[in-house]
Write a protein that holds these residues in place. Structure first.
Motif, PDB file in Angstrom:
ATOM      1  N   ALA A 184     -20.081  -6.168  19.778  1.00  0.00           N
ATOM      2  CA  ALA A 184     -19.299  -7.574  19.642  1.00  0.00           C
ATOM      3  C   ALA A 184     -18.973  -7.741  18.389  1.00  0.00           C
ATOM      4  CB  ALA A 184     -20.344  -8.580  20.282  1.00  0.00           C
ATOM      5  N   LYS A 185     -19.845  -7.252  17.393  1.00  0.00           N
ATOM      6  CA  LYS A 185     -19.487  -7.360  15.972  1.00  0.00           C
ATOM      7  C   LYS A 185     -18.578  -6.802  15.443  1.00  0.00           C
ATOM      8  CE  LYS A 185     -22.118  -8.048  11.511  1.00  0.00           C
ATOM      9  NZ  LYS A 185     -23.453  -7.773  10.837  1.00  0.00           N
ATOM     10  N   LEU A 186     -18.375  -5.537  16.091  1.00  0.00           N
ATOM     11  CA  LEU A 186     -17.245  -4.502  15.677  1.00  0.00           C
ATOM     12  C   LEU A 186     -15.944  -5.232  16.132  1.00  0.00           C
ATOM     13  CD1 LEU A 186     -19.008  -1.060  16.196  1.00  0.00           C
ATOM     14  CD2 LEU A 186     -18.203  -2.057  13.926  1.00  0.00           C
ATOM     15  N   ILE A 187     -16.112  -5.665  17.559  1.00  0.00           N
ATOM     16  CA  ILE A 187     -14.817  -6.273  18.096  1.00  0.00           C
ATOM     17  C   ILE A 187     -14.317  -7.322  17.300  1.00  0.00           C
ATOM     18  CG2 ILE A 187     -13.889  -7.498  20.208  1.00  0.00           C
ATOM     19  CD1 ILE A 187     -15.524  -5.606  21.857  1.00  0.00           C
ATOM     20  N   ASP A 188     -15.187  -8.312  16.853  1.00  0.00           N
ATOM     21  CA  ASP A 188     -14.752  -9.449  16.097  1.00  0.00           C
ATOM     22  C   ASP A 188     -14.108  -8.968  14.690  1.00  0.00           C
ATOM     23  OD1 ASP A 188     -15.686 -11.361  18.140  1.00  0.00           O
ATOM     24  OD2 ASP A 188     -17.535 -11.899  16.852  1.00  0.00           O
ATOM     25  N   ARG A 189     -14.539  -8.033  14.100  1.00  0.00           N
ATOM     26  CA  ARG A 189     -13.902  -7.381  12.992  1.00  0.00           C
ATOM     27  C   ARG A 189     -12.727  -6.925  13.175  1.00  0.00           C
ATOM     28  NH1 ARG A 189     -13.764  -5.781   7.935  1.00  0.00           N
ATOM     29  NH2 ARG A 189     -13.383  -3.506   7.624  1.00  0.00           N
ATOM     30  N   ILE A 190     -12.257  -6.519  14.360  1.00  0.00           N
ATOM     31  CA  ILE A 190     -11.155  -5.839  14.335  1.00  0.00           C
ATOM     32  C   ILE A 190     -10.128  -6.951  14.969  1.00  0.00           C
ATOM     33  CG2 ILE A 190     -11.844  -3.464  14.506  1.00  0.00           C
ATOM     34  CD1 ILE A 190     -11.404  -3.556  17.393  1.00  0.00           C
ATOM     35  N   TYR A 191     -10.520  -7.997  15.376  1.00  0.00           N
ATOM     36  CA  TYR A 191      -9.820  -9.079  16.126  1.00  0.00           C
ATOM     37  C   TYR A 191      -9.271  -9.983  15.112  1.00  0.00           C
ATOM     38  CZ  TYR A 191      -8.449 -12.185  20.078  1.00  0.00           C
ATOM     39  OH  TYR A 191      -7.744 -13.124  20.808  1.00  0.00           O
ATOM     40  N   VAL A 192      -8.270  -9.433  14.204  1.00  0.00           N
ATOM     41  CA  VAL A 192      -7.668 -10.290  13.124  1.00  0.00           C
ATOM     42  C   VAL A 192      -6.239  -9.996  13.074  1.00  0.00           C
ATOM     43  CG1 VAL A 192      -9.765  -9.937  11.694  1.00  0.00           C
ATOM     44  CG2 VAL A 192      -7.949  -8.098  11.529  1.00  0.00           C
ATOM     45  N   GLN A 193      -5.611 -10.831  12.473  1.00  0.00           N
ATOM     46  CA  GLN A 193      -3.758 -10.986  12.257  1.00  0.00           C
ATOM     47  C   GLN A 193      -3.547 -10.140  11.017  1.00  0.00           C
ATOM     48  OE1 GLN A 193      -2.004 -11.537  14.653  1.00  0.00           O
ATOM     49  NE2 GLN A 193       0.063 -11.345  13.361  1.00  0.00           N
ATOM     50  N   ASP A 194      -4.374  -9.898   9.992  1.00  0.00           N
ATOM     51  CA  ASP A 194      -4.115  -9.448   8.729  1.00  0.00           C
ATOM     52  C   ASP A 194      -5.154  -8.375   8.463  1.00  0.00           C
ATOM     53  OD1 ASP A 194      -3.652  -8.855   6.099  1.00  0.00           O
ATOM     54  OD2 ASP A 194      -2.843 -10.862   5.624  1.00  0.00           O
ATOM     55  N   VAL A 214     -21.970  -7.427  26.190  1.00  0.00           N
ATOM     56  CA  VAL A 214     -21.226  -7.805  25.167  1.00  0.00           C
ATOM     57  C   VAL A 214     -20.480  -9.128  25.054  1.00  0.00           C
ATOM     58  CG1 VAL A 214     -19.068  -6.986  23.972  1.00  0.00           C
ATOM     59  CG2 VAL A 214     -20.709  -5.294  24.719  1.00  0.00           C
ATOM     60  N   GLY A 215     -20.852  -9.907  24.020  1.00  0.00           N
ATOM     61  CA  GLY A 215     -20.047 -11.264  23.770  1.00  0.00           C
ATOM     62  C   GLY A 215     -20.740 -12.232  24.563  1.00  0.00           C
ATOM     63  N   ASN A 216     -22.004 -11.981  25.094  1.00  0.00           N
ATOM     64  CA  ASN A 216     -22.825 -13.135  25.900  1.00  0.00           C
ATOM     65  C   ASN A 216     -23.270 -14.094  24.850  1.00  0.00           C
ATOM     66  OD1 ASN A 216     -24.901 -11.931  25.001  1.00  0.00           O
ATOM     67  ND2 ASN A 216     -25.807 -11.191  27.086  1.00  0.00           N
ATOM     68  N   ASN A 217     -23.306 -13.905  23.723  1.00  0.00           N
ATOM     69  CA  ASN A 217     -24.004 -14.901  22.553  1.00  0.00           C
ATOM     70  C   ASN A 217     -25.347 -15.264  22.845  1.00  0.00           C
ATOM     71  OD1 ASN A 217     -21.733 -14.505  21.331  1.00  0.00           O
ATOM     72  ND2 ASN A 217     -20.838 -16.641  21.968  1.00  0.00           N
ATOM     73  N   LYS A 218     -26.406 -14.305  23.541  1.00  0.00           N
ATOM     74  CA  LYS A 218     -27.574 -14.474  24.257  1.00  0.00           C
ATOM     75  C   LYS A 218     -28.586 -13.791  22.974  1.00  0.00           C
ATOM     76  CE  LYS A 218     -26.876 -15.420  28.918  1.00  0.00           C
ATOM     77  NZ  LYS A 218     -27.035 -14.999  30.329  1.00  0.00           N
ATOM     78  N   SER A 259     -20.757 -14.058  19.019  1.00  0.00           N
ATOM     79  CA  SER A 259     -19.540 -13.499  18.838  1.00  0.00           C
ATOM     80  C   SER A 259     -18.545 -14.663  19.016  1.00  0.00           C
ATOM     81  CB  SER A 259     -19.373 -12.393  19.771  1.00  0.00           C
ATOM     82  OG  SER A 259     -17.837 -11.949  19.850  1.00  0.00           O
ATOM     83  N   GLU A 260     -17.438 -14.345  18.413  1.00  0.00           N
ATOM     84  CA  GLU A 260     -16.141 -15.333  18.456  1.00  0.00           C
ATOM     85  C   GLU A 260     -15.172 -15.029  19.635  1.00  0.00           C
ATOM     86  OE1 GLU A 260     -13.391 -17.994  15.870  1.00  0.00           O
ATOM     87  OE2 GLU A 260     -14.471 -16.649  14.839  1.00  0.00           O
ATOM     88  N   ALA A 307     -15.586 -11.355  21.198  1.00  0.00           N
ATOM     89  CA  ALA A 307     -15.566 -10.280  21.966  1.00  0.00           C
ATOM     90  C   ALA A 307     -16.216 -10.583  23.512  1.00  0.00           C
ATOM     91  CB  ALA A 307     -16.750  -9.312  21.345  1.00  0.00           C
ATOM     92  N   ASP A 308     -15.804  -9.569  24.389  1.00  0.00           N
ATOM     93  CA  ASP A 308     -16.416  -9.721  25.964  1.00  0.00           C
ATOM     94  C   ASP A 308     -16.235  -8.495  26.513  1.00  0.00           C
ATOM     95  OD1 ASP A 308     -13.759  -9.480  27.125  1.00  0.00           O
ATOM     96  OD2 ASP A 308     -13.119 -11.689  26.659  1.00  0.00           O
ATOM     97  N   PRO A 309     -16.859  -8.125  27.732  1.00  0.00           N
ATOM     98  CA  PRO A 309     -16.748  -6.890  28.227  1.00  0.00           C
ATOM     99  C   PRO A 309     -15.288  -6.379  28.447  1.00  0.00           C
ATOM    100  CG  PRO A 309     -18.511  -8.149  29.078  1.00  0.00           C
ATOM    101  CD  PRO A 309     -17.538  -9.006  28.308  1.00  0.00           C
ATOM    102  N   ASP A 310     -14.344  -7.524  28.739  1.00  0.00           N
ATOM    103  CA  ASP A 310     -12.996  -6.934  29.250  1.00  0.00           C
ATOM    104  C   ASP A 310     -12.121  -6.110  27.985  1.00  0.00           C
ATOM    105  OD1 ASP A 310     -13.066  -7.829  31.715  1.00  0.00           O
ATOM    106  OD2 ASP A 310     -12.247  -9.582  31.545  1.00  0.00           O
ATOM    107  N   TYR A 311     -12.594  -6.541  26.834  1.00  0.00           N
ATOM    108  CA  TYR A 311     -11.899  -6.185  25.542  1.00  0.00           C
ATOM    109  C   TYR A 311     -11.559  -4.507  25.659  1.00  0.00           C
ATOM    110  CZ  TYR A 311     -10.069  -5.606  20.808  1.00  0.00           C
ATOM    111  OH  TYR A 311      -9.416  -5.397  19.734  1.00  0.00           O
TER     112      TYR A 311
END
Length: 570
Positions: free
Chosen positions: A68-78, A107-111, A116-117, A119-123
């Motif tokens: 989830a942390k890695l997904i958040d890292r690449i979920y960027v516009q710049d 992934v991304g369940n925040n438990k 995570s902001e 991430a989710d399993p669908d990513y």
């Protein structure tokens, strides 16, 4: 004397007794405290001791949080601003692939400890179609004349190939034989990162596409946005491209799909009329109705859902409703995800349809691509999706969704081609040869006429594969001919094989076919030329074009990928 001595001894004994008391009490209290602390420690240690099941649950959550942390890292516009590289994209997918099925669901369940902001399993886990069917148009060898087709983008593979790819292919069919090369750029880096991380497909952003054009010595650059209107994104695109203007001899901007915005809600134009007619006709046909009026009599309403915007261009949505009203489509309504303008909000559209007395509703995106908004905001299972909200009023069985973008409709593709011709003709300084210029302007002949449009029914078609050994393909007794069935605009080709060794088929690549949850087609037994064989009914999007189809060998236990072609020449 004796009396005085006794008195002194008594006093001394009292002092001694008094002095002992304060000492004995703290000692007793300390001992009690130690005893209590020992008891508490035992209790605490009992609480901290986890079962094997609890330990596994913690480990699973920790592994999921890492992804989830890695997904958040690449979920960027710049990417540059965040210091992101291709290695980060690859790492996120590699760590996802290491997870078990159970861990992926977390992934991304925040438990866990990480919140995570995005991430989710669908990513990584959602099947959105075969990425290999999409052409990223990101290669060099461009030449002097380039048409750069710019889209927001989508991570839904099937829609990217059919909708964005549909527009790009239509433009390429018309212009590439006249000395122009068509390339692609997306404005959403978030989507570019998603597609590259998940599927390994690299798509240029606008800056990369412009740098590529400069590197290849492009002199004449034409920008064709697939945006719906001249809104915020269109203006930002113009600013970014204009910063490169000095590096080309000419830069020409073509209009978005719906042309100029107009002054008020009643302002319409030829583009809006064409779009209104095309999307309505397509939706009505796919719903199995003879006409909008016939659908209205059957109690069916159509809702075309756009994105919405707070930009002044939001008036475009009301203009589309005005155009629809002018055409007499009383059972067609325009809505927007954002509810901007306000009268296009979901609850407002529901109220108007209910007041009009319609019982059935067909939802379809008013967007070039059928991406996240179409699949989730419109047709998703969450309680706030349009499908769910409409179901509360009209009943779930009375709501249907058509998840297809505008980009795959021939009449829509033709609008972009017309806009290009007009833009080039208007730029008097465009330095192309007279032959090329004339060809571009002559391109306004309808592209729709070049696409095979078949009515419902059965047709005899050719079917071939690229199997050099002749082991995989249509049964020899059929002499290369088989049956194509068209029903509600969907085409299916019937393919009896040479025997029973190939038991499953899959439209796409062998890699995609091997993924868990891939939708395969089971072979059905039938007699051909006196022999029992297995036959497949394979869906076909386009005729006279190659597509990847895989066949599963039961004996070899592997997928064989073949390029097949369904040909029809009326």
């Amino acid at each position: 004397m004796r009396k005085r001595l006794l008195t002194m001894l008594l006093a001394l004994s009292m002092v001694a007794t008094t002095a002992v008391v304060p000492v004995s009490e703290p000692v007793s209290a300390v001992a009690a405290t130690k005893k209590a602390a020992k008891k508490t420690t035992k209790k605490t240690s009992k609480k901290k001791k986890l079962t094997a099941k609890q330990k596994k649950a913690q480990a699973d959550q920790k592994a999921a949080d890492k992804v989830a942390k890695l997904i958040d890292r690449i979920y960027v516009q710049d990417n540059e601003k965040k210091g992101l590289t291709a290695k980060d994209l690859t790492k996120a997918k590699l760590e996802w692939d290491k997870l078990t099925s159970a861990q992926k669901k977390l992934v991304g369940n925040n438990k866990g400890s990480y919140q995570s902001e995005y991430a989710d399993p669908d990513y990584f886990g959602r099947d959105t179609g075969d990425a290999s069917a999409d052409n990223p148009r990101n290669w060099n060898h461009i030449g002097e004349n380039e048409i750069l087709v710019v889209s927001f983008g989508t991570s839904f593979n099937e829609s990217r190939a059919e909708d964005i790819g549909g527009v790009e292919d239509a433009i390429a069919d018309q212009y590439e034989r006249q000395g122009w090369k068509v390339r692609r750029a997306f404005t959403s880096q978030i989507i570019i990162n998603h597609v590259q991380a998940r599927d390994g497909e690299k798509i240029d952003n606008v800056q990369q596409a412009l740098d590529r054009a400069v590197k290849n010595g492009v002199k004449n650059l034409v920008i064709q946005p697939t945006h719906l209107m001249q809104g915020k994104e269109y203006n930002e695109l113009k600013d970014e491209v204009n910063a490169y203007a000095s590096r080309f001899q000419t830069v020409t901007f073509s209009e978005p799909l719906l042309g100029e915005v107009g002054k008020d809600t009643t302002t319409v134009n030829a583009d809006k009329e064409t779009v209104a007619k095309a999307i309505t006709a397509t939706a009505v046909k796919e719903n199995g109705d003879a006409s909008p009026d016939a659908a209205a009599k059957a109690g069916t309403a159509f809702v075309f859902m756009g994105h919405g915007t707070s930009h002044q261009a939001a008036i475009t949505y009301d203009q589309m409703q005005s155009q629809i009203n002018d055409l007499g489509y009383k059972n067609v309504f325009i809505g927007t995800v954002e509810g901007k303008p306000a009268d296009t909000a979901c609850d407002q559209v529901i109220a108007r349809i209910k007041a009009a007395g319609y019982k059935n509703v067909v939802l379809r995106p008013l967007m070039v691509v059928a991406g996240d908004h179409a699949n989730n905001d419109m047709a998703g299972s969450d309680s706030d999706s349009w499908k769910s909200q409409f179901a509360k009023t009209f009943g779930a069985k009375n709501i249907s969704c058509q998840i297809e973008g505008l980009g795959r409709i021939p009449e829509i593709e033709q609008i972009y081609i017309n806009h290009l011709a007009e833009a080039v003709a208007a730029n008097k300084s465009l330095t192309v040869s007279a032959t090329t210029g004339a060809a571009i302007q002559a391109v306004k002949a309808p592209v729709a006429a070049k696409k095979t449009e078949l009515k419902n029914g059965k047709y005899t078609v050719g079917f071939s594969t690229d199997d050099d050994l002749g082991m995989i393909g249509l049964n020899d007794a059929l002499d290369g001919k088989t049956t194509l069935t068209v029903k509600k605009g969907k085409m299916t080709v019937h393919v009896p094989m040479k025997g029973t060794g190939l038991t499953k088929a899959f439209v796409g690549t062998a890699k995609s076919a091997s993924k868990k949850g891939a939708k395969t087609i089971k072979g059905k037994k039938e007699k051909v030329g006196g022999d029992e064989v297995l036959a497949f009914d394979i869906p076909v999007k386009k005729l006279n074009e190659s597509l990847n189809v895989c066949f599963w060998s039961k004996r070899k236990k592997k997928w064989y990928q073949k390029s097949v072609k369904v040909t029809y020449n009326p």
